[in-house]
Design an enzyme around this catalytic site. Structure first.
Site, PDB file in Angstrom:
ATOM      1  N   SER A 129      -7.566  59.852 -54.079  1.00  0.00           N
ATOM      2  CA  SER A 129      -7.949  60.135 -52.801  1.00  0.00           C
ATOM      3  C   SER A 129      -8.020  61.811 -52.413  1.00  0.00           C
ATOM      4  O   SER A 129      -8.629  62.106 -51.701  1.00  0.00           O
ATOM      5  CB  SER A 129      -6.775  59.593 -51.663  1.00  0.00           C
ATOM      6  OG  SER A 129      -5.632  60.093 -51.879  1.00  0.00           O
TER       7      SER A 129
ATOM      8  N   HIS B  29     -10.081  53.864 -51.438  1.00  0.00           N
ATOM      9  CA  HIS B  29     -11.255  54.534 -51.428  1.00  0.00           C
ATOM     10  C   HIS B  29     -12.549  54.196 -52.140  1.00  0.00           C
ATOM     11  O   HIS B  29     -13.468  55.083 -52.480  1.00  0.00           O
ATOM     12  CB  HIS B  29     -11.055  56.074 -51.645  1.00  0.00           C
ATOM     13  CG  HIS B  29     -10.236  56.807 -50.698  1.00  0.00           C
ATOM     14  ND1 HIS B  29     -10.706  57.456 -49.786  1.00  0.00           N
ATOM     15  CD2 HIS B  29      -8.847  56.876 -50.620  1.00  0.00           C
ATOM     16  CE1 HIS B  29      -9.711  57.794 -49.038  1.00  0.00           C
ATOM     17  NE2 HIS B  29      -8.520  57.763 -49.437  1.00  0.00           N
TER      18      HIS B  29
ATOM     19  N   LYS C 258     -10.889  52.362 -43.926  1.00  0.00           N
ATOM     20  CA  LYS C 258     -11.905  53.391 -44.354  1.00  0.00           C
ATOM     21  C   LYS C 258     -13.572  53.071 -44.381  1.00  0.00           C
ATOM     22  O   LYS C 258     -13.937  53.082 -43.043  1.00  0.00           O
ATOM     23  CB  LYS C 258     -11.503  54.015 -45.730  1.00  0.00           C
ATOM     24  CG  LYS C 258     -10.046  54.371 -45.677  1.00  0.00           C
ATOM     25  CD  LYS C 258      -9.409  54.936 -47.034  1.00  0.00           C
ATOM     26  CE  LYS C 258      -8.250  55.868 -46.796  1.00  0.00           C
ATOM     27  NZ  LYS C 258      -7.082  55.156 -46.443  1.00  0.00           N
TER      28      LYS C 258
END
Length: 391
Positions: free
Chosen positions: A180, A208, A239
């Protein structure tokens, strides 16, 4: 109130060093542009990769769920807080991830804590990449298992740790799929081959990578063609998915075990209907609107190329997570402040999130950004960089 003097002293030291930061409230919905302190700025610090936080299909699903089911569930999943929609969504998520089963937790952080703390004992060992996310580190701290750390994406180091661990009942190799802070991708094919060679289990945190890598955003396991060879996939729903929560996609056996032993699952109220319905709609968007992922990658290339042409160091990034390496912590924050003055919100990341001396502006472009906005941001980076002597 007395008793907190040592904490106040530490805060004052942070202020003196230029590393103290206040929370920055947004005054608008999340998007390619946001309003902060009454100022319209380009947003380059959110994890809203695909713009799903405001996607019409997700908003409508959430609204419909509230009208039908209310705003909360009133209980934990194991008592009276499991709605049919929770189980429907987990089946849909498992099918999407090509696994036997899936289980949703309250957040990605608690998913890592719940999985690691429940399934490992003092008979086991966990082998972790040195740059894994804080939630993995904290999850490991909660176990009684032995722990070994291998050098970042270093396969010789990983094999060495595996060779040292032959006496344990279970060897679990844990890695982020996408790291990340640096934006690089784990060498998952090599990790899987080593794990299979030494009869170890594999756990990948795709926080991610979910919605970013793989077919329709299925993540790094699918990206590398490793479906069925990775035992545990963990990810977030906050996310690219755009909502809230975390998940583990795995075997039916581990799912059932976590329902009975995963403490965050056992002792936290279940997701409200609006959250679950919106997450469900997000999978439909991933399947039916793949152009969002393509635009994300087109924008990523445009912005990375622009930063490099200006002379900025973007490290080893291979993904939309693109750090602009600065080094000094205080200078990193000054650069972030100067970018804001130029109309760009891009937060500085410094110790303890990254090692001392490795401060960076972590940028993330999204599918919502236009090329014009990204060029405007690049122009701001150039002006701010020259102002501070970085270019």
């Amino acid at each position: 109130m007395k008793g907190f003097e040592h904490l106040q002293t530490e805060l004052e030291e942070m202020k003196d060093q230029g590393t103290y930061r206040e929370l920055i409230p947004l005054e608008s919905a999340q998007g390619s542009r946001v309003t902060i302190k009454g100022k319209d700025v380009i947003q380059l610090s959110s994890n809203n990769y695909l713009g799903l936080t405001s996607h019409p299909r997700l908003k409508q699903a959430a609204e419909d769920a509230v009208k039908e089911y209310g705003v909360g569930t009133g209980s934990v999943r194991t008592i009276a807080g499991t709605l049919s929609m929770h189980e429907d969504y987990e089946r849909k998520l498992a099918k999407f991830k090509h696994t036997e089963a899936a289980l949703v937790f309250q957040s990605g952080f608690t998913t890592n804590q719940g999985v690691l703390s429940s399934m490992l004992s003092d008979q086991d060992v966990v082998i972790s990449d040195e740059l894994n996310h804080a939630s993995i580190i904290d999850g490991i701290r909660l176990t009684k298992a032995a722990r070994k750390i291998y050098k970042h994406v270093d396969m010789e180091s990983l094999e060495e740790k595996l060779k040292e661990s032959t006496e344990y009942r279970t060897r679990l190799v844990v890695t982020d799929g996408v790291f990340s802070m640096d934006g690089n991708i784990a060498p998952l094919i090599e990790i899987v081959e080593l794990a299979e060679k030494y009869d170890a289990l594999i756990m990948v945190d795709d926080a991610h990578a979910s919605g970013v890598l793989g077919e329709n955003g299925r993540g790094t396991v699918n990206h590398f063609g490793l479906d069925g060879r990775v035992h545990i996939q963990v990810g977030t729903l906050s996310k690219a998915i755009g909502v809230l929560g975390g998940y583990v996609a795995t075997s039916q056996t581990l799912k059932e075990y976590l329902i009975h032993k995963g403490r965050p699952f056992l002792f936290s109220t279940s997701h409200p209907p609006a959250v679950t319905a919106a997450c469900d709609a997000a999978i439909d968007v991933l399947l039916e609107e793949p152009e969002l992922i393509q635009k994300l990658w087109d924008n990523t290339k445009f912005f990375k190329d622009g930063l490099k042409e200006l002379g900025f160091n973007t490290g080893i990034s291979e993904t939309p997570v693109t750090p602009v390496m600065i080094g000094d912590d205080a200078l990193t924050h000054k650069f972030s402040d100067e970018l804001f003055n130029e109309g760009v919100f891009a937060q500085g990341i410094v110790f303890p999130t990254v090692p001392k001396g490795k401060g960076r502006i972590r940028t993330i472009v999204t599918a919502e950004h236009s090329k014009e906005e990204l060029q405007e941001a690049l122009n701001a980076f150039e002006r701010a960089g020259k102002t501070l002597g970085l270019l």
